[in-house]
Structures are given as structure tokens and as C-alpha cells.
Design an enzyme around this catalytic site. Structure first.
Site, short mmCIF file in Angstrom:
data_model
loop_
_atom_site.label_atom_id
_atom_site.label_comp_id
_atom_site.label_asym_id
_atom_site.label_seq_id
_atom_site.Cartn_x
_atom_site.Cartn_y
_atom_site.Cartn_z
N ASP A 86 0.84 -1.19 0.00
CA ASP A 86 0.00 0.00 0.00
C ASP A 86 0.89 1.26 0.00
OD1 ASP A 86 -2.76 1.07 0.46
OD2 ASP A 86 -1.84 1.88 2.27
N GLU A 102 1.54 -0.35 -5.05
CA GLU A 102 0.68 0.74 -5.49
C GLU A 102 1.57 1.96 -5.66
OE1 GLU A 102 -3.15 3.26 -3.78
OE2 GLU A 102 -1.52 2.71 -2.46
C1 GLC Z 1 -4.12 3.13 -0.43
C2 GLC Z 1 -5.37 2.30 -0.39
C3 GLC Z 1 -6.49 3.16 0.10
C4 GLC Z 1 -6.15 3.64 1.50
C5 GLC Z 1 -4.83 4.40 1.49
C6 GLC Z 1 -4.33 4.62 2.88
O1 GLC Z 1 -4.19 4.10 -1.39
O2 GLC Z 1 -5.62 1.74 -1.65
O3 GLC Z 1 -7.71 2.47 0.12
O4 GLC Z 1 -7.16 4.49 1.98
O5 GLC Z 1 -3.84 3.67 0.82
O6 GLC Z 1 -3.89 3.42 3.44
#
Ligand code: GLC
Length: 528
Positions: free
Chosen positions: A208, A273
Site C-alpha cells: 500500500d 501501489e
Molecule cells: C491506499 C489504499 C487506500 C487507502 C490508502 C491509505 O491508497 O488503496 O484504500 O485508503 O492507501 O492506506
């Protein structure tokens, strides 16, 4: 399952655990619910699951606020349920990857509680970013950073003696304090978490906010206002100006550590991500000793327009080519509007989403499907009083947040709950979801589910899906056509308002009906 590079062409199915299937009838999805639906996932033909966080959490951001990264929250099950799920998934030929959240913890994490009880300057506070405030009384935030969800990225705490004290940094909700990645304990703890789950047989991780974690030591002010323009614009750089909150060079050390751990476990995958717009910056995350693969969001950001889609594909391929990685394609996830809605909604939105699915599944690299995408679900129109995403409150009710794409999956039947739960679902399921239930779509050869199933099957079995290079063909205005180099399978997409002739070949799959052997608007076809 022996190929160590299995992930290169895999189809990954993202399960938003809260919304997938509720086995214990509390209105919230759980691990046993997923286990009960493994047959469906096998039928769909996906290779790998990605589970969103199911760890102990007060659920301020529905699990992305982790209080204990090495345990299961009771609302989702327990460690035994997790082990059963992984074992059964493997029996079904499905791999299981899980989401890790190293940028921040929950405020309920034992470290953060200890930090609140400890004095400024203590080792407990050094695991997070505590700073004195600006202004004579220290009552202004230490810098001008905004939280991604809205409002300042700093919250003030009281000192143990009750007087107004330091501020702590949170790039997301105040319930998600950012960890200090210059602290050795933070590194050691992530390593422990990685091994904990690898030893429980997970096949890999989704990291993440993989472009977060590391911060510039002096935490300099940003030079431009970075309040996002809309829910889907969250990490979009507004200009070429670097954003000091993200993509700091030292983050690559963290990825090298993660990769070094994984390299002791052959065949396991780490993907990240990475909301980094610049292709050369992006490519640094997928170097040989960092992430195996990064999610590239260019396709998400492209409108339904052949030139924009082609350019997103070419840029994504370019961003990984130098690093020797392969692309990861996504049209949908739990943070963004669903494709049917993004492409205009209604029949046209659905037709376009189906067409884009064929484009995506024709591409070389990993493809991510988000639960419900295979059913052609649109966003749900939710009333204000049920909204739960912290964005709604933190933005002062100016952004509705992401609940619209997190509504539970309609499985079967015609009564509300639609097989997702025996009680009230945690977000209301709109009546139009009742027309899209999985059980009926499985029986209907013209359904979106049948289209996606067939497309995945062909992607796995047809020789036209081999090879990493793309060749583009000339195509009428508003259209595109490509094939993998050295094969004979062509994917054609029509985003124009005209009916156009198809390239030569036999149509083996189309996203909608053809018109007299020609390709109508909002349609894609595969030709062999
Ligand atoms: C990422 C996740 C999202 C979350 C954020 C904070 O972007 O995909 O859903 O709110 O991180 O952890």
C-alpha cells in the site's frame, strides 16, 4: 504452479474483503465467505487473489488503519480461518496475495499508544513523525502538508502532563499516523511481518502507498496547494512540481529490503501501489532488486478515447521496459469510480467498460480485476447518511469518497442482501444490483460475466497472447488495433461514433454485437 515468474501474465482478482461475501451473517464480508466462493473464482479463471487488509483494526479506513499487522480482525475471522483459506485456494489452483500497509499504522497500534504516553524526544515517539508546532505557542502545524483525504496532515496531541503538546504527521486520516522510516525498529517490524505471512504460505504482497514511507528529513513545505480536485485525482501531480510527501529517494531502500526478504522465498511476488506520474520515476520502483511489479494507473486515468488509451498503453509499456519489469494493468479498484460509471454510465458506460476489458486482457503483463468488475457493476448512488469513507468527513462533505465502488457483491436471488449476507449489508445494495447477480449472469451467455470468463480462458489458451511486444496497426479515427508481435491475434477498439470495418481475420470474441460484420461504436473485438 512451478513457474517462478508466474505473475508476468497472471490475472489477479482483487477482493475487497468487507464487501465480497459474508459467511457469519453480520453484514460484513469475511475470510470464510471468500473460502465459500473459491469455486466461483476458479470458474472465472483468475490465477491469483489479492485480499485487502483483514488485520486487527478499528476500521477508521476500513482496515487500512492497522493495529496489529500479524493478526486477523475478529470481524473477518481469525488466523485459523486465514490458514484454511490459503490452503483451500491453493487446492483450487489459486494463489493468494495480501495487502501490507507500511506507510502508517492505526492510532490503536501499541506503538502509537506508547508514543502518546511517552515524552517528546523519547524512543517511543521516534517511531512516528512528532514535531513541535509553528507559531509562538506551537499551535500551528509544523508544515503546510495536506492529508490526501482532506484537511491538514498534522494533528496535535497532549503531553503526558495534559498540556498542549507536539503534532504528529498523517498523510491520510488522523487515525493513520505515518511511521518514521529512518527508525530501525520500523524496518525490523516490517521484516517480521513479511516473514510471518510468508511462513503461512502467502504467495505475495501488494504494498500500500509504495511511493510513500520515506520523507525528506526536514519535512519542507510544499510549494503548491495540493488539495485534490476530486476523489479520483488523489495522487495526480497538479504540475511538474515534485511533491515532498511522496516518492522520496530513500523509499527505494525499503523496497530493496522487502525484495531481499522475498528472495529467500522463491516464487513469491511483491507488487506495489505506485501513484507516480513520471515514467522514469515510476520505473525506479520496478528495478531488478525492488518491486516485481508496479500498478500503473495511466489506463485508469485515460478517457474512453482511442488516442488516449493508446498513449496510456505506450507510456506504461515504456515505463517498465528499461527496468526489465512487466506492466500491471488496472481499470478498477476500491479507491476509484467503477469503469461503467467512469465511461458515462448506463448502457453506453457498460458497453465501453466491456470493450476496455477486452483491450486490457489482450495486453502483455499482469491484469487486475476488481470484485464486481466482471459483473459490470456501476457505482452505487448512496445517500449522505450511509457514507463511511473518512474522505466524506475530512473533506468537509465536499468529496463523497469511495463507498460508491465498495458496495457488496450481488451473488444471487432477488431479495436485498442478494446472497452477500443474511442480514443488512454494511452499505446498502441498490436495487439495480439485483439485475446483475452473479448466479444469473453465469447462465446467460451474453452477460458481462460470461464475456470476462471467455476472455480469460482465451487469454490463457490461445497462442495469440504470447510475447511482450505490441505492434500497432493503422486504424480509422477514434479506433485502435494492435497485436502481440509475432502472433496473429488482433485486438480492435472503436471509441468513435461511426461503425467501422474490422481488420482482416475471424472474430473470436467481441464485447458486444457486431453490425453486419462491422465494429460498432463502444465495442472491441479479438480477431485471429
Ligand atoms: C491506499 C489504499 C487506500 C487507502 C490508502 C491509505 O491508497 O488503496 O484504500 O485508503 O492507501 O492506506
Amino acid at each position: 504452479m512451478a513457474d517462478p515468474q508466474w505473475w508476468r501474465d497472471a490475472v489477479v482478482y482483487q477482493i475487497y474483503v468487507r464487501s465480497f461475501a459474508d459467511a457469519d451473517g453480520d453484514g460484513v464480508g469475511d475470510l470464510e465467505g471468500i473460502r465459500a466462493r473459491l469455486g466461483y473464482l476458479e470458474l472465472l479463471g483468475v490465477d491469483t487473489l489479492w485480499l485487502t487488509p483483514f488485520y486487527t483494526s478499528p476500521m477508521a479506513d476500513h482496515g487500512y488503519d492497522v493495529a496489529d499487522p500479524r493478526d486477523v480482525d475478529p470481524v473477518f475471522g481469525d488466523l485459523a480461518a486465514f490458514d484454511r483459506l490459503v490452503a483451500d485456494a491453493h487446492e483450487h489452483g489459486l494463489r493468494v496475495t495480501i495487502d501490507l500497509v507500511p506507510n502508517h499504522t492505526s492510532r490503536e497500534h501499541e506503538w502509537f499508544r506508547a508514543a502518546l504516553d511517552a515524552a517528546p524526544g523519547s524512543p517511543e515517539r521516534a517511531r512516528y513523525h512528532f514535531r513541535r508546532g509553528r507559531g509562538p505557542d506551537g499551535d500551528e502545524p509544523p508544515n503546510n502538508w495536506q492529508s490526501v483525504f482532506g484537511g491538514p496532515a498534522w494533528t496535535r496531541v497532549q503531553d503526558p502532563d495534559g498540556s498542549p503538546g507536539e503534532w504528529y504527521l498523517h498523510l491520510f486520516a488522523p487515525e493513520q499516523p505515518d511511521l518514521n522510516w529512518t527508525n530501525a525498529e520500523v524496518w525490523a517490524d516490517l521484516e517480521k511481518t513479511l516473514r510471518f505471512w510468508l511462513d503461512r504460505d502467502v504467495d505475495g504482497f501488494r504494498i500500500d502507498v509504495a511511493h510513500g514511507m520515506s520523507k525528506p528529513p526536514d519535512l519542507p513545505d510544499t510549494r503548491e496547494e495540493r488539495e485534490p480536485a476530486g476523489d479520483d485525482e488523489r495522487w495526480a501531480p497538479a504540475s511538474g512540481e515534485p511533491d515532498p510527501r511522496f516518492d522520496h529517494d530513500d523509499v527505494h531502500g525499503v523496497h530493496r529490503m522487502i525484495r531481499a526478504v522475498l528472495d529467500h522465498y522463491p516464487g513469491r511476488l511483491v507488487m506495489g501501489e505506485v501513484w507516480v506520474g513520471d515514467s522514469s520515476r515510476f520505473s525506479r520502483y520496478v528495478r531488478a532488486d525492488e518491486l516485481h511489479l508496479g500498478f500503473n494507473f495511466r489506463l485508469v486515468r485515460a478517457p474512453f478515447d482511442a488516442a488516449a488509451v493508446r498513449s496510456a498503453i505506450e507510456q506504461s509499456l515504456g515505463a517498465v521496459a528499461d527496468a526489465g519489469s512487466s506492466p500491471g494493468w488496472t481499470l478498477s479498484n476500491h479507491d476509484i469510480s467503477r469503469p461503467v460509471t467512469r465511461y458515462g454510465g448506463g448502457e453506453a458506460g457498460l458497453a465501453r467498460a466491456r470493450a476496455m476489458t477486452l483491450v486490457e486482457l489482450a495486453l502483455p503483463g499482469m491484469v487486475f480485476l476488481y470484485n464486481g468488475e466482471e459483473l459490470g457493476l456501476p457505482d452505487a448512488d448512496l445517500p449522505d447518511d450511509v457514507l463511511q469513507d473518512p474522505i466524506w468527513e475530512l473533506s468537509g462533505h465536499t468529496r463523497r469518497g469511495r463507498d460508491r465502488s465498495r458496495v457488496p457483491i450481488p451473488w444471487e436471488g432477488s431479495a436485498p442482501g442478494y446472497g452477500f449476507t443474511a442480514s443488512d449489508p454494511w452499505l446498502p445494495m441498490p436495487p439495480e444490483y439485483g439485475k446483475l447477480v452473479a448466479a444469473e449472469q453465469l447462465e446467460d451467455t451474453g452477460s458481462t460475466l460470461s464475456l470476462v470468463r471467455r476472455a480469460i480462458e482465451l487469454r490463457k489458451t490461445h497462442p495469440g497472447f504470447q510475447g511482450q511486444e505490441l505492434e500497432w496497426f493503422g486504424a480509422p479515427t477514434g479506433c485502435l488495433a494492435f497485436r502481440r508481435a509475432g502472433t496473429t491475434l488482433v485486438c480492435a477498439l472503436n471509441t468513435s461514433a461511426e461503425i467501422v470495418p474490422l481488420p482482416p481475420g475471424e472474430v473470436i470474441l467481441a464485447s458486444g454485437p457486431l453490425t453486419d460484420g462491422m465494429l460498432p461504436p463502444d465495442t472491441a473485438a479479438w480477431l485471429a
